[in-house]
Design an enzyme around this catalytic site. Structure first.
Site, PDB file in Angstrom:
ATOM      1  N   SER A  64       5.156 -21.152 -34.484  1.00 54.95           N
ATOM      2  CA  SER A  64       6.261 -22.077 -34.842  1.00 54.95           C
ATOM      3  C   SER A  64       6.690 -22.566 -35.285  1.00 54.95           C
ATOM      4  O   SER A  64       7.614 -23.158 -35.859  1.00 54.95           O
ATOM      5  CB  SER A  64       5.492 -22.999 -34.031  1.00 54.95           C
ATOM      6  OG  SER A  64       5.107 -23.048 -32.039  1.00 54.95           O
ATOM      7  N   LYS A  67      10.417 -22.049 -36.105  1.00 57.71           N
ATOM      8  CA  LYS A  67      11.166 -23.349 -35.535  1.00 57.71           C
ATOM      9  C   LYS A  67      12.019 -23.375 -36.655  1.00 57.71           C
ATOM     10  O   LYS A  67      13.270 -24.113 -36.381  1.00 57.71           O
ATOM     11  CB  LYS A  67      10.961 -23.876 -33.983  1.00 57.71           C
ATOM     12  CG  LYS A  67       9.740 -23.059 -33.134  1.00 57.71           C
ATOM     13  CD  LYS A  67       9.143 -23.715 -32.946  1.00 57.71           C
ATOM     14  CE  LYS A  67       8.880 -23.129 -31.456  1.00 57.71           C
ATOM     15  NZ  LYS A  67       7.628 -24.157 -30.604  1.00 57.71           N
ATOM     16  N   TYR A 191      13.072 -15.059 -29.264  1.00 58.03           N
ATOM     17  CA  TYR A 191      12.441 -16.191 -28.895  1.00 58.03           C
ATOM     18  C   TYR A 191      11.326 -15.403 -29.720  1.00 58.03           C
ATOM     19  O   TYR A 191       9.925 -15.493 -30.570  1.00 58.03           O
ATOM     20  CB  TYR A 191      12.338 -17.134 -28.400  1.00 58.03           C
ATOM     21  CG  TYR A 191      11.172 -17.925 -28.412  1.00 58.03           C
ATOM     22  CD1 TYR A 191      11.035 -19.068 -28.602  1.00 58.03           C
ATOM     23  CD2 TYR A 191       9.857 -18.058 -27.202  1.00 58.03           C
ATOM     24  CE1 TYR A 191      10.619 -20.241 -29.081  1.00 58.03           C
ATOM     25  CE2 TYR A 191       9.121 -18.892 -27.493  1.00 58.03           C
ATOM     26  CZ  TYR A 191       8.361 -19.873 -28.728  1.00 58.03           C
ATOM     27  OH  TYR A 191       7.839 -20.823 -28.636  1.00 58.03           O
ATOM     28  N   TYR A 243       2.975 -31.884 -32.402  1.00 56.73           N
ATOM     29  CA  TYR A 243       3.668 -31.958 -31.573  1.00 56.73           C
ATOM     30  C   TYR A 243       3.006 -33.150 -30.912  1.00 56.73           C
ATOM     31  O   TYR A 243       3.295 -33.811 -31.471  1.00 56.73           O
ATOM     32  CB  TYR A 243       3.134 -31.129 -30.118  1.00 56.73           C
ATOM     33  CG  TYR A 243       3.722 -29.140 -30.474  1.00 56.73           C
ATOM     34  CD1 TYR A 243       4.668 -29.354 -30.210  1.00 56.73           C
ATOM     35  CD2 TYR A 243       2.733 -28.672 -31.714  1.00 56.73           C
ATOM     36  CE1 TYR A 243       5.294 -27.742 -30.695  1.00 56.73           C
ATOM     37  CE2 TYR A 243       3.612 -27.115 -32.474  1.00 56.73           C
ATOM     38  CZ  TYR A 243       4.482 -27.316 -32.084  1.00 56.73           C
ATOM     39  OH  TYR A 243       4.634 -26.269 -31.878  1.00 56.73           O
ATOM     40  N   VAL A 261       0.980 -21.544 -34.061  1.00 54.78           N
ATOM     41  CA  VAL A 261      -0.906 -21.196 -33.332  1.00 54.78           C
ATOM     42  C   VAL A 261      -1.274 -20.289 -33.833  1.00 54.78           C
ATOM     43  O   VAL A 261      -2.381 -20.078 -34.064  1.00 54.78           O
ATOM     44  CB  VAL A 261      -0.806 -21.017 -31.920  1.00 54.78           C
ATOM     45  CG1 VAL A 261      -0.429 -22.504 -31.072  1.00 54.78           C
ATOM     46  CG2 VAL A 261       0.654 -19.946 -31.498  1.00 54.78           C
TER      47      VAL A 261
HETATM   48  O1  DON Z   1       5.704 -19.618 -27.057  1.00 54.94           O
HETATM   49  C1  DON Z   1       4.817 -19.834 -27.919  1.00 54.94           C
HETATM   50  O2  DON Z   1       3.729 -20.130 -27.225  1.00 54.94           O
HETATM   51  C2  DON Z   1       4.595 -18.846 -29.611  1.00 54.94           C
HETATM   52  N1  DON Z   1       5.310 -18.206 -29.783  1.00 54.94           N
HETATM   53  C3  DON Z   1       4.328 -20.455 -30.649  1.00 54.94           C
HETATM   54  C4  DON Z   1       3.760 -21.302 -30.141  1.00 54.94           C
HETATM   55  C5  DON Z   1       2.681 -22.086 -31.451  1.00 54.94           C
HETATM   56  O3  DON Z   1       2.901 -21.714 -32.802  1.00 54.94           O
HETATM   57  C6  DON Z   1       2.771 -23.833 -31.678  1.00 54.94           C
HETATM   58  N2  DON Z   1       2.422 -23.854 -32.633  1.00 54.94           N
HETATM   59  N3  DON Z   1       1.536 -24.486 -32.913  1.00 54.94           N
END
Ligand code: DON
Length: 309
Positions: A64, A67, A191, A243, A261
């Site tokens: 993320s 983003k 994405y 978040y 993540v």
């Molecule tokens: O879409 C997802 O779930 C992952 N590619 C990215 C989510 C993420 O990194 C949340 N961050 N802490």
């Protein structure tokens, strides 16, 4: 003023020894294999000096954190029209939550929750082939990090595609409200791949320097965005970058930051430094546990919080 080199060294030593490491993300199977006993940090000051410690040269999945950069690109393409597709309020919900989308007619709360980031990717994709859009994002990262060797980890992208049922649900749900323009498969493909970009702490901190210096990389002289835009991206990082852990991160660290993540956090100390930390174990909100602890130490010792010393 404490010496930054010794502060970073002490943080790396402490983090290497701590027993509390959080839990690696396992909903993306490929990330479940990553060794949680790793910790890296890279701090780049206003003069371009890199102070690093621990596993700062080990590549990880930025997830993320990407983003922030897709938001920057999409704002460059669509300008303020982007805000018709996505809001800029904290969600107070987990990153992959679906509940607010129905009440708010398919318009995600902010560009950093998954739904919002998928809508942002869709804006970048419009008018392009998926391969071109992805190439654009990857080249932007290589340009910002000053490193053409940065690549996408195809195994992570494929692993997420295979198991990305929630993101598929979010994208289809937004599509039903007309918030996604392109075929859902295409948007999700781009994405998943931009989330799977692999970078080191040093590369990530380099890529974030424009946010710490009014939109400009002070070493290369590249104006990436206007000072106003950099300030606003930082504001969204501060309020939404972690978040439903964003309040706690502001309270403890006091800097705009974006987590992923994979265990990375990019943090911005305006006028002072761009910072990347990485440790794969996460807390309950899906943010790097030791990454946050390390940043808390750093801002406390250096007096870098945007809220005062
Ligand atoms: O879409 C997802 O779930 C992952 N590619 C990215 C989510 C993420 O990194 C949340 N961050 N802490």
């Amino acid at each position: 003023m404490p010496d930054l080199d010794s502060v970073v060294r002490e943080i790396a030593e402490e983090m290497a020894q701590r027993p509390d490491r959080g839990a690696v993300a396992d909903y993306i199977p490929e990330l479940a294999h990553v060794d949680p006993n790793q910790f890296g940090i890279a701090v780049i000051d206003a003069d371009g000096r890199v102070i690093s410690g621990g596993d700062s040269e080990t590549p990880f999945s930025i997830q993320s954190v990407s983003k922030v950069f897709t938001l920057t690109l999409a704002l460059g393409m669509a300008g303020d029209r982007l805000w018709k597709r996505v809001g800029r309020e904290p969600s107070g919900n987990p990153f992959n939550s679906i509940v607010q989308l129905e009440r708010e007619r398919g318009v995600p709360r902010n560009p950093f929750i998954n739904a919002g980031a998928i809508a942002v990717t869709d804006v970048i994709l419009s008018g392009h082939e998926p391969r071109e859009a992805l190439g654009e994002i990857l080249r932007f990262m290589q340009f910002l990090a000053q490193d053409p060797s940065i690549t996408i980890d195809e195994r992570v992208a494929a692993s997420e595609k295979r198991t990305g049922f929630r993101n598929t649900a979010l994208a289809n749900y937004m599509k039903s409200f007309g918030v996604i323009e392109n075929p859902v498969d295409y948007t999700l493909g781009v994405y998943f791949h931009h989330c799977a970009i692999a970078m080191t702490c040093r590369q990530l901190a380099t890529a974030g320097r424009f946010l710490a210096h009014n939109g400009r990389n002070p070493s290369t002289g590249h104006n990436v965005v206007s000072a106003e835009r950099a300030r606003r991206i930082n504001a969204i990082m501060l309020t939404c970058g972690h978040y439903d852990g964003s309040g706690e991160f502001a309270y403890r660290v006091g800097l705009p930051g974006k987590s992923g993540v994979g265990g990375a956090i990019l943090a911005v100390a305006p006028g002072k430094a761009s910072i990347a930390v990485w440790s794969p174990g996460l807390d309950a909100a899906g943010n790097s546990h030791l990454g946050r602890v390390a940043l808390e130490r750093l801002t406390q010792r250096m007096g870098w919080s945007v809220f005062g010393a």
